[in-house]
Motif scaffolding. Structure first.
Motif, mmCIF file in Angstrom:
data_model
loop_
_atom_site.group_PDB
_atom_site.id
_atom_site.type_symbol
_atom_site.label_atom_id
_atom_site.label_comp_id
_atom_site.label_asym_id
_atom_site.label_seq_id
_atom_site.Cartn_x
_atom_site.Cartn_y
_atom_site.Cartn_z
ATOM 1 N N ASN A 121 0.821 -1.216 0.000
ATOM 2 C CA ASN A 121 0.000 0.000 0.000
ATOM 3 C C ASN A 121 0.854 1.264 0.000
ATOM 4 O O ASN A 121 0.480 2.255 -0.650
ATOM 5 C CB ASN A 121 -0.945 -0.020 1.204
ATOM 6 C CG ASN A 121 -2.107 -0.973 1.006
ATOM 7 O OD1 ASN A 121 -2.967 -0.753 0.173
ATOM 8 N ND2 ASN A 121 -2.130 -2.060 1.767
ATOM 9 N N LEU A 147 -8.193 4.005 -0.705
ATOM 10 C CA LEU A 147 -8.287 2.594 -0.324
ATOM 11 C C LEU A 147 -7.007 2.120 0.349
ATOM 12 O O LEU A 147 -7.051 1.388 1.341
ATOM 13 C CB LEU A 147 -8.579 1.752 -1.565
ATOM 14 C CG LEU A 147 -8.774 0.251 -1.340
ATOM 15 C CD1 LEU A 147 -10.015 -0.014 -0.496
ATOM 16 C CD2 LEU A 147 -8.869 -0.483 -2.676
ATOM 17 N N THR A 196 -6.879 3.505 3.894
ATOM 18 C CA THR A 196 -7.849 2.767 4.715
ATOM 19 C C THR A 196 -7.316 1.398 5.088
ATOM 20 O O THR A 196 -7.437 0.956 6.239
ATOM 21 C CB THR A 196 -9.184 2.634 3.946
ATOM 22 O OG1 THR A 196 -9.675 3.929 3.626
ATOM 23 C CG2 THR A 196 -10.220 1.905 4.789
ATOM 24 N N ASP A 197 -6.719 0.707 4.130
ATOM 25 C CA ASP A 197 -6.157 -0.622 4.403
ATOM 26 C C ASP A 197 -5.014 -0.557 5.403
ATOM 27 O O ASP A 197 -4.876 -1.434 6.272
ATOM 28 C CB ASP A 197 -5.665 -1.262 3.105
ATOM 29 C CG ASP A 197 -6.808 -1.782 2.251
ATOM 30 O OD1 ASP A 197 -7.891 -2.033 2.798
ATOM 31 O OD2 ASP A 197 -6.613 -1.954 1.029
ATOM 32 N N PHE A 240 -13.362 2.039 9.733
ATOM 33 C CA PHE A 240 -12.621 1.919 8.477
ATOM 34 C C PHE A 240 -13.147 0.794 7.602
ATOM 35 O O PHE A 240 -12.948 0.817 6.379
ATOM 36 C CB PHE A 240 -11.129 1.767 8.765
ATOM 37 C CG PHE A 240 -10.456 3.101 9.013
ATOM 38 C CD1 PHE A 240 -9.849 3.788 7.991
ATOM 39 C CD2 PHE A 240 -10.478 3.675 10.278
ATOM 40 C CE1 PHE A 240 -9.255 5.023 8.205
ATOM 41 C CE2 PHE A 240 -9.881 4.909 10.511
ATOM 42 C CZ PHE A 240 -9.272 5.587 9.473
ATOM 43 N N GLU A 282 -14.169 1.616 3.920
ATOM 44 C CA GLU A 282 -13.654 0.840 2.780
ATOM 45 C C GLU A 282 -14.769 0.475 1.811
ATOM 46 O O GLU A 282 -14.610 0.584 0.593
ATOM 47 C CB GLU A 282 -12.944 -0.425 3.272
ATOM 48 C CG GLU A 282 -12.324 -1.237 2.168
ATOM 49 C CD GLU A 282 -11.015 -1.886 2.567
ATOM 50 O OE1 GLU A 282 -10.586 -2.801 1.856
ATOM 51 O OE2 GLU A 282 -10.416 -1.479 3.580
ATOM 52 N N THR A 283 -15.906 0.057 2.343
ATOM 53 C CA THR A 283 -17.010 -0.281 1.445
ATOM 54 C C THR A 283 -17.531 0.970 0.737
ATOM 55 O O THR A 283 -17.961 0.912 -0.424
ATOM 56 C CB THR A 283 -18.140 -1.000 2.226
ATOM 57 O OG1 THR A 283 -19.138 -1.433 1.305
ATOM 58 C CG2 THR A 283 -18.782 -0.139 3.256
ATOM 59 N N PHE A 321 -12.952 -8.610 -0.596
ATOM 60 C CA PHE A 321 -13.395 -7.929 0.621
ATOM 61 C C PHE A 321 -14.752 -8.432 1.092
ATOM 62 O O PHE A 321 -14.928 -8.814 2.250
ATOM 63 C CB PHE A 321 -13.453 -6.421 0.384
ATOM 64 C CG PHE A 321 -14.002 -5.647 1.550
ATOM 65 C CD1 PHE A 321 -13.200 -5.327 2.629
ATOM 66 C CD2 PHE A 321 -15.328 -5.235 1.566
ATOM 67 C CE1 PHE A 321 -13.705 -4.617 3.714
ATOM 68 C CE2 PHE A 321 -15.845 -4.524 2.640
ATOM 69 C CZ PHE A 321 -15.028 -4.219 3.717
ATOM 70 N N PRO A 330 -6.294 -5.952 2.701
ATOM 71 C CA PRO A 330 -5.171 -5.009 2.642
ATOM 72 C C PRO A 330 -3.929 -5.592 1.991
ATOM 73 O O PRO A 330 -3.135 -4.842 1.401
ATOM 74 C CB PRO A 330 -4.906 -4.695 4.129
ATOM 75 C CG PRO A 330 -6.222 -4.904 4.789
ATOM 76 C CD PRO A 330 -6.824 -6.066 4.077
ATOM 77 N N ASN A 374 -5.153 -6.123 -2.112
ATOM 78 C CA ASN A 374 -5.508 -4.958 -2.924
ATOM 79 C C ASN A 374 -4.332 -4.380 -3.708
ATOM 80 O O ASN A 374 -4.434 -4.187 -4.932
ATOM 81 C CB ASN A 374 -6.142 -3.877 -2.043
ATOM 82 C CG ASN A 374 -7.502 -4.285 -1.523
ATOM 83 O OD1 ASN A 374 -8.071 -5.285 -1.954
ATOM 84 N ND2 ASN A 374 -8.035 -3.516 -0.591
#
Length: 332
Positions: A62, A86, A89-90, A127, A131-132, A271, A305, A308
Motif C-alpha cells: 500500500n 483505499l 484505509t487498508d 474503516f 472501505e465499502t 473484501f 489489505p 488490494n
C-alpha cells in the motif's frame, strides 16, 4: 477464589443472564483481556507467522501504491485518488489490530485498557464502513468512465472527489459511533476476558450482563442498510457497465474496457465475501467452533489489505509499468 465462568467449552460465547447478579461486577472495567484465538493458544506463535507476513506485504504494497501515484503525474486522476484512499484505509485497518495481536501472541501481552479497546473497536468498524464506501466511489468512477466517457472530466472533478472522500469518512464515523456509545453504556460482569484477538464489537458487548439486543440489532442494521446498499449500488453499476462492454463492436475493445475494471471486481470479491461470511456466521452459525469464528474475522481484516495492492499492481497497466520502470531505473 471464585472461578471465572466462560463459555469456551461449548464452542461459542453465550450471552450472560441477569440471574448471575452475585458475580464480580465489571461495570467500569479498567482493562479487558484478549484471549487471542480460543482453543489454539499453543499455536499462536505459528499462526502469527502468516499474519505477520500478510501485514508486512500490506504495508509495503500500500505504501508502494501511494508512492507511485504521488510521483507519477499521469496518475493524478480520480481513479487513482480513490485507490490512494483505499490504500490509506487498508493501512489503518490492518495496523489497528496487528501490532496488538502480535504483542499478545509473542509476548503474552493480552491486557488492553477499556478505553483503548473501544478505540480499537471504533477504528476497525469505522474503516470497514469507509472501505465499502470507497468501493462504491470506485464503482461510480468506472461507471462514468465507461458509460459516459465524454462527461467524465466534468463529472469527476477534483472538487467532487474531495466531497466524495469527506462523505465516505463522515458516513463511517457517524454510523459506527453508536457501537461505541452503546458498548460504553453497558455494565459488564462475570468476566473481562474477550474471546477474540481484537476488540470486535459483538465479542465485547456479549460480555455485558444486560440484554444487548439493541447493539446486535444496530449492528445488523448497519450491515444491511450501509453495506447491503453499497453492494446493491456496486452490482447495479457493474450490470450497466457490462451491458456497455458487451455492446462494443470488437472483441479487442471489449477486453480492453473490461480490463480497466477487472481489478476493481477482484478487490470487491476479496473484501465482501469473507466479510459477509464472517458477519453472518457470528450471528447465525452458533455451532461453528469459536476458533474458526476468530480466524475468519482476522482473515477478512488482513487479506484485503494484502491483496488490494497486489491486484492493482498486477492488473493495472499504468501502475505495473511505473513499478517496473522504478525497479529497472534503480538498477541502472
Amino acid at each position: 477464589m471464585q472461578e471465572t465462568p466462560f463459555c469456551l467449552r461449548v464452542g461459542h460465547l453465550l450471552p450472560y443472564s441477569m440471574s448471575d447478579s452475585n458475580t464480580t461486577d465489571f461495570s467500569n472495567p479498567s482493562t479487558f483481556i484478549l484471549l487471542g484465538i480460543p482453543g489454539l493458544e499453543v499455536a499462536h506463535v505459528w499462526i502469527s507467522i502468516p499474519f505477520c507476513t500478510m501485514y508486512v506485504i500490506a504495508i509495503l504494497g500500500n505504501f508502494t501504491i501511494l508512492f507511485i501515484v504521488k510521483r507519477e503525474l499521469s496518475l493524478h486522476r480520480p481513479m487513482y485518488y480513490f485507490l490512494c484512499m483505499l490504500a490509506v484505509t487498508d493501512l489503518v485497518l490492518s495496523t489497528s489490530i496487528l501490532p496488538k495481536m502480535l504483542a499478545s501472541f509473542w509476548f503474552n501481552s493480552r491486557a488492553i485498557d477499556f478505553s483503548s479497546c473501544l478505540t480499537q473497536m471504533y477504528f476497525v468498524h469505522c474503516f470497514l464502513v469507509m472501505e465499502t464506501g470507497i468501493f462504491v466511489a470506485m464503482a461510480f468512477d468506472r461507471y462514468v468512465a465507461i458509460c459516459n466517457p465524454l462527461r467524465y472530466s466534468t463529472t469527476l472533478t477534483n472538487h467532487v472527489v474531495v466531497k466524495i472522500g469527506l462523505a465516505v469518512v463522515l458516513r463511517g464515523g457517524i454510523f459506527v459511533l453508536p457501537y461505541i456509545l452503546l458498548a460504553r453504556h453497558w455494565p459488564y460482569c462475570r468476566t473481562n476476558i474477550i474471546p477474540h484477538s481484537y476488540c470486535e464489537h459483538i465479542a465485547v458487548v456479549k460480555l455485558a450482563c444486560v440484554d444487548i439486543h439493541v447493539s446486535s440489532y444496530y449492528g445488523l442494521f448497519v450491515l444491511l442498510s450501509v453495506i447491503g446498499l453499497d453492494v446493491i449500488f456496486i452490482a447495479v453499476s457493474y450490470i450497466r457497465i457490462l451491458r456497455v462492454i458487451f455492446n462494443l463492436s470488437t472483441k479487442d475493445a471489449r477486453l480492453k474496457t473490461f480490463g480497466t475494471c477487472s481489478s476493481h471486481l477482484c478487490v470487491i470479491l476479496a473484501f465482501y465475501i469473507p466479510a459477509l461470511f464472517s458477519s453472518l456466521m457470528y450471528r447465525f452459525a452458533h455451532r461453528v467452533p469459536l476458533h474458526f469464528h476468530v480466524l475468519i474475522a482476522n482473515v477478512y481484516l488482513l487479506l484485503p489489505p494484502m491483496l488490494n495492492p497486489i491486484i492493482y499492481g498486477v492488473r493495472t497497466k499504468q501502475i505495473r509499468d511505473r513499478l517496473i520502470w522504478l525497479f529497472t531505473h534503480e538498477g541502472t
